[in-house]
Motif scaffolding. Structure first.
Motif, PDB file in Angstrom:
ATOM      1  N   LEU A  22     -12.878  58.076   6.354  1.00 54.33           N
ATOM      2  CA  LEU A  22     -14.251  57.760   5.993  1.00 54.33           C
ATOM      3  C   LEU A  22     -15.094  58.947   5.571  1.00 54.33           C
ATOM      4  N   ILE A  23     -14.774  60.149   5.992  1.00 58.41           N
ATOM      5  CA  ILE A  23     -15.644  61.277   5.690  1.00 58.41           C
ATOM      6  C   ILE A  23     -14.873  62.429   5.067  1.00 58.41           C
ATOM      7  N   ASP A 137     -22.297  43.902   3.610  1.00 51.03           N
ATOM      8  CA  ASP A 137     -23.540  44.599   3.324  1.00 51.03           C
ATOM      9  C   ASP A 137     -24.143  45.024   4.657  1.00 51.03           C
ATOM     10  N   ILE A 138     -25.317  45.578   4.619  1.00 47.13           N
ATOM     11  CA  ILE A 138     -25.911  46.097   5.852  1.00 47.13           C
ATOM     12  C   ILE A 138     -26.232  44.973   6.835  1.00 47.13           C
ATOM     13  N   LEU A 160     -22.338  56.798   9.166  1.00 46.02           N
ATOM     14  CA  LEU A 160     -22.066  55.527   8.508  1.00 46.02           C
ATOM     15  C   LEU A 160     -23.353  54.767   8.190  1.00 46.02           C
ATOM     16  N   ALA A 161     -23.183  53.597   7.598  1.00 50.96           N
ATOM     17  CA  ALA A 161     -24.291  52.896   6.954  1.00 50.96           C
ATOM     18  C   ALA A 161     -25.455  52.575   7.878  1.00 50.96           C
ATOM     19  N   PHE A 226     -19.539  52.966   0.440  1.00 48.15           N
ATOM     20  CA  PHE A 226     -19.352  52.361   1.754  1.00 48.15           C
ATOM     21  C   PHE A 226     -20.190  53.067   2.810  1.00 48.15           C
ATOM     22  N   LEU A 227     -20.281  54.378   2.735  1.00 46.86           N
ATOM     23  CA  LEU A 227     -21.014  55.136   3.740  1.00 46.86           C
ATOM     24  C   LEU A 227     -22.501  54.798   3.744  1.00 46.86           C
ATOM     25  N   LEU A 228     -23.046  54.429   2.591  1.00 46.98           N
ATOM     26  CA  LEU A 228     -24.467  54.117   2.489  1.00 46.98           C
ATOM     27  C   LEU A 228     -24.752  52.621   2.414  1.00 46.98           C
TER      28      LEU A 228
END
Length: 240
Positions: A22-23, A137-138, A160-161, A226-228
């Motif tokens: 992820l990062i 989504d969020i 993460l988001a 994806f992170l945002l």
């Protein structure tokens, strides 16, 4: 760098795998072949050497081992699949200095997802008899955290988001400089996730993805998307 806290799950492995995928600057490709309820997954992970060095900072927290921390994380992930009861023929191997490939079979996609979830209720991935829908989504992000518990681990969720709602890409990348070093922003910008699907029939409807054959399609997105989660990640497919 991270404040490790005790959890019931094997937290260190989850954190390491989460950070890797992820990062880091990596290219993650998943080839997913569906055959009715079951199917096969083939994975390819390529990691930038810079981030390998960052991850080695975790070595003091891990049991002494002759393996590098990434090699250990990949092998333990394979072990978790093997012992889940829902995957078979699990093989993960290292095919380069910082690259890995793996394969496994599954009998039922829904059951496999439940095996790694703390909840049986999720609407991120829905499989019908001749269809698959993916939407995150969020607003339903908590369902994804239920499906993939390490996403809600306090050691990584700040990246993460949920913790970055309203951040611009530049704001986020600037934050990474302070957390992971000056090379991190460029690394994240180069990272992509690609899912290649083959379904057991002729595709009759496809939205949000790219058709690559009569029964195949690909869905790809940037890691930072994806992170945002500034906008939804989604696709849907039907076949006959």
């Amino acid at each position: 760098m991270f404040n490790l806290v005790p959890m019931k799950r094997p937290i260190l492995i989850y954190i390491i795998i989460a950070i890797i995928t992820l990062i880091s600057s990596c290219t993650v490709t998943e080839d997913i072949t569906l055959t009715g309820d079951g199917g096969r997954v083939s994975s390819s992970i390529d990691i930038e050497s810079y981030f390998v060095d960052v991850l080695e900072d975790f070595s003091e927290f891990m049991p002494k081992s002759d393996e590098r921390i990434i090699d250990s994380a990949i092998s333990q992930a394979a072990d978790q699949l093997s012992t889940s009861g829902y995957a078979s023929n699990v093989v993960f191997i290292k095919d380069g200095e910082n690259s890995y490939i793996g394969d496994f079979d599954f009998n039922n996609l829904t059951d496999l997802m439940k095996a790694f979830s703390e909840s049986t209720e999720q609407d991120v991935i829905r499989k019908g008899e001749n269809s698959i829908d993916f939407y995150v989504d969020i607003n339903n992000y908590s369902k994804l955290e239920s499906l993939i518990p390490f996403l809600s681990d306090p050691n990584i969720e700040v990246y993460l988001a949920r913790y970055n709602v309203g951040y611009s890409e530049q704001d986020y990348l600037d934050m990474l400089v302070f957390s992971l070093g000056e090379e991190a922003p460029e690394s994240v910008k180069k990272s992509t996730i690609t899912l290649n699907f083959t379904v057991p029939g002729e595709i009759t409807k496809l939205e949000g993805a790219t058709k690559t054959g009569s029964n195949s399609f690909t869905y790809s997105f940037r890691l930072i998307d994806f992170l945002l989660l500034s906008s939804p990640l989604a696709f849907s497919v039907e076949w006959k």
